[in-house]
Every structure is written in structure tokens, then in C-alpha cells.
Design a protein around this motif. Sequence first.
Motif, PDB file in Angstrom:
ATOM      1  N   VAL A 159      35.510  47.531  41.150  1.00  0.00           N
ATOM      2  CA  VAL A 159      36.531  46.686  40.683  1.00  0.00           C
ATOM      3  C   VAL A 159      36.180  45.418  39.828  1.00  0.00           C
ATOM      4  CG1 VAL A 159      38.860  46.961  42.070  1.00  0.00           C
ATOM      5  CG2 VAL A 159      37.189  45.070  42.341  1.00  0.00           C
ATOM      6  N   SER A 206      33.931  42.673  40.271  1.00  0.00           N
ATOM      7  CA  SER A 206      34.089  41.159  41.147  1.00  0.00           C
ATOM      8  C   SER A 206      33.020  41.232  41.440  1.00  0.00           C
ATOM      9  CB  SER A 206      35.329  40.833  41.733  1.00  0.00           C
ATOM     10  OG  SER A 206      35.446  39.737  42.340  1.00  0.00           O
ATOM     11  N   GLN A 223      42.169  44.764  40.880  1.00  0.00           N
ATOM     12  CA  GLN A 223      41.075  43.855  41.434  1.00  0.00           C
ATOM     13  C   GLN A 223      41.739  43.348  42.355  1.00  0.00           C
ATOM     14  OE1 GLN A 223      40.033  41.014  37.964  1.00  0.00           O
ATOM     15  NE2 GLN A 223      38.129  41.961  38.572  1.00  0.00           N
ATOM     16  N   ASP A 224      42.586  42.627  41.519  1.00  0.00           N
ATOM     17  CA  ASP A 224      43.134  41.713  43.258  1.00  0.00           C
ATOM     18  C   ASP A 224      43.437  42.119  44.960  1.00  0.00           C
ATOM     19  OD1 ASP A 224      43.130  39.152  41.095  1.00  0.00           O
ATOM     20  OD2 ASP A 224      45.222  39.583  40.574  1.00  0.00           O
ATOM     21  N   ILE A 235      39.789  42.436  46.044  1.00  0.00           N
ATOM     22  CA  ILE A 235      39.552  41.211  46.684  1.00  0.00           C
ATOM     23  C   ILE A 235      40.026  40.609  47.744  1.00  0.00           C
ATOM     24  CG2 ILE A 235      38.679  39.010  45.427  1.00  0.00           C
ATOM     25  CD1 ILE A 235      38.322  40.049  42.995  1.00  0.00           C
TER      26      ILE A 235
END
Length: 294
Positions: free
Chosen positions: A63, A65, A239-240, A243
Motif C-alpha cells: 500500500v 506506506s 491504504q488506511d 495500516i
Amino acid sequence: MEAKDTKIIIGLTIEEVEERKRKNLVNYDTSVPTKSIKRILLENFFTLFNFLNLFLAVAIFLVGSYKNMLFLGIVIINTAISTFQEIHSKRIVDKLSVMASSKARVIRNGKKQEISINDLVLDDVVEFNTGNQVATDSKILQGEVQVNESFLTGEPDTILKKEGEELLSGSYIVSGKCIAKVEHIGEENYTAKISSGAKYVKKIMTSLNKIIRILTFAIIPIGIALFYTQLHLQGASMQDAVIKSVAAIIGMIPEGLVLLTSTVLAVSVIRLSKSKVLVQELYCIETLARVDTL
């Protein structure tokens, strides 16, 4: 007395040797093999703990990050500490070979012959000369010798051994000549007992491995549930969702505890090495909780 001397010269007959071999009364090799470096690397790198963290790191990487992948540093440090220590211990243990001799001079059927120390049988008659190493615990039948037992006892002084006294395997004949009868073979030998004790590998502290194993089975469904909740119920982006899910899972894994334990044990190994104590595995420090004299 004459009959005794005759027996010393003749030694065992071929039939007696074969009979002892059938009864497995042979001085077989009792050395405890250490792990190969390849096996050490495999056991330290390919662990459930590492696989779990690697999976989470890959999820974060996919993703984009990258800054949230710093937890991998703890995994790398922990693996490096345990791997380095175990390889270092393996090399030291491999040098711990009390028995350097590979041949023994025996008297069988009245003839002297050289055989492998692993072919010696119980009651074999062995001839020892200056410079020879005693391959098996033996009782002197004739002659007397000065023996160095420093490899076994740490005492540098030579000891006079006379007829009827015992020669310990692993000791060296400093001077003199004698004929002795094999008293112990295989694991009964003195060197086998101390070597097996020094080279025996056993993990005591398995609590962390059990915790990680149990948590893994719990983390997988919890992680899936967290990811589904973030992505579908709370409407977070991919993504969130990844994470936040990984962050929650990382908090469930006792990474800090594993690193702290390895660090403390590594420091303990360093301190013990100053007292010339050989530590094969980090976890064996736990044994010292039961030791009051070093």
C-alpha cells in the motif's frame, strides 16, 4: 601370576571379539553432532515469528506506506543476535574434542595390531606407550606410566599410575609403558560423559514460542475482522484499512518482549564469557537460576 601374564600377552581371541561385537559391546562413536550452519540459519530465519512479521511488512509495502515498516528492524536485530550467538557457539563446541586419537594398539590372539578406537571391544587388551592417548577407560594389568589428565580435570601435574589402577579415557601417557584392559566402552567412558554434557543442546525457554504460536491462530481471524471493519463498515480507504489493521496486529505481537529477552540474554552471555564459560544457546542462561556455584 604366570597365567595372568600369559593372558596379557595373548589378549582376546577372534571368537571372543566377535562374541562381544554381537552383544554390541563395542566402543562406538558417542560424539554429539552439532547443528550445521545451514540448519542454524534456517531455524533462526524461518520462524513463525519472522513469517508473521514479514507478511505484515509485505502488506504495508503493497500500500506504499514504507515508513510504517520500521518494526522490521526489531525482527532483524533479534534474528541477528540469536544467529550470531549460535554460530559462534557451534564453532567453539566443534573444537571441544577431547578424543584426538583415532587408532589403538591392541593384543589379540597373541599378536599386536592397530585398530580404530571405535573397533575396541570390552576386555580388549591395549598397549600404551609414551605419547599415546587413552582411548577408553582401562585398568592397568602390567607396567606403570606417568599420565597427564589436564584435559579432563584441569590439573597440569602428571600422575603415576601403577598396576591395578585405572586410566581415564582422554588422558595422555607422558612416560612409561603399560598393558591395560578395556573397562568401559561407548557412553560409559569418562570422556563420553563429560563431552555429552558439554555438547548436549536443549532449549529450556519455550514460553515465548508458545505465546507467538497461540497468538498467530488468534491474530489471523482478528486481523481479517479488523480489516473488514475498517474497509467496509467504517469506509476507510484500502491504504488506511491496511495500516490500521497492521498497527493493531503489531500491538498484539510481543516483539519488544522478544527483543528485550534476546538483548538481556546476549549481555549475560558476554559477562559469562569473561569467566570462560561456554554458552551454546541464549536460552540456557535460564538454567543459572538453579545454580549457586560457578
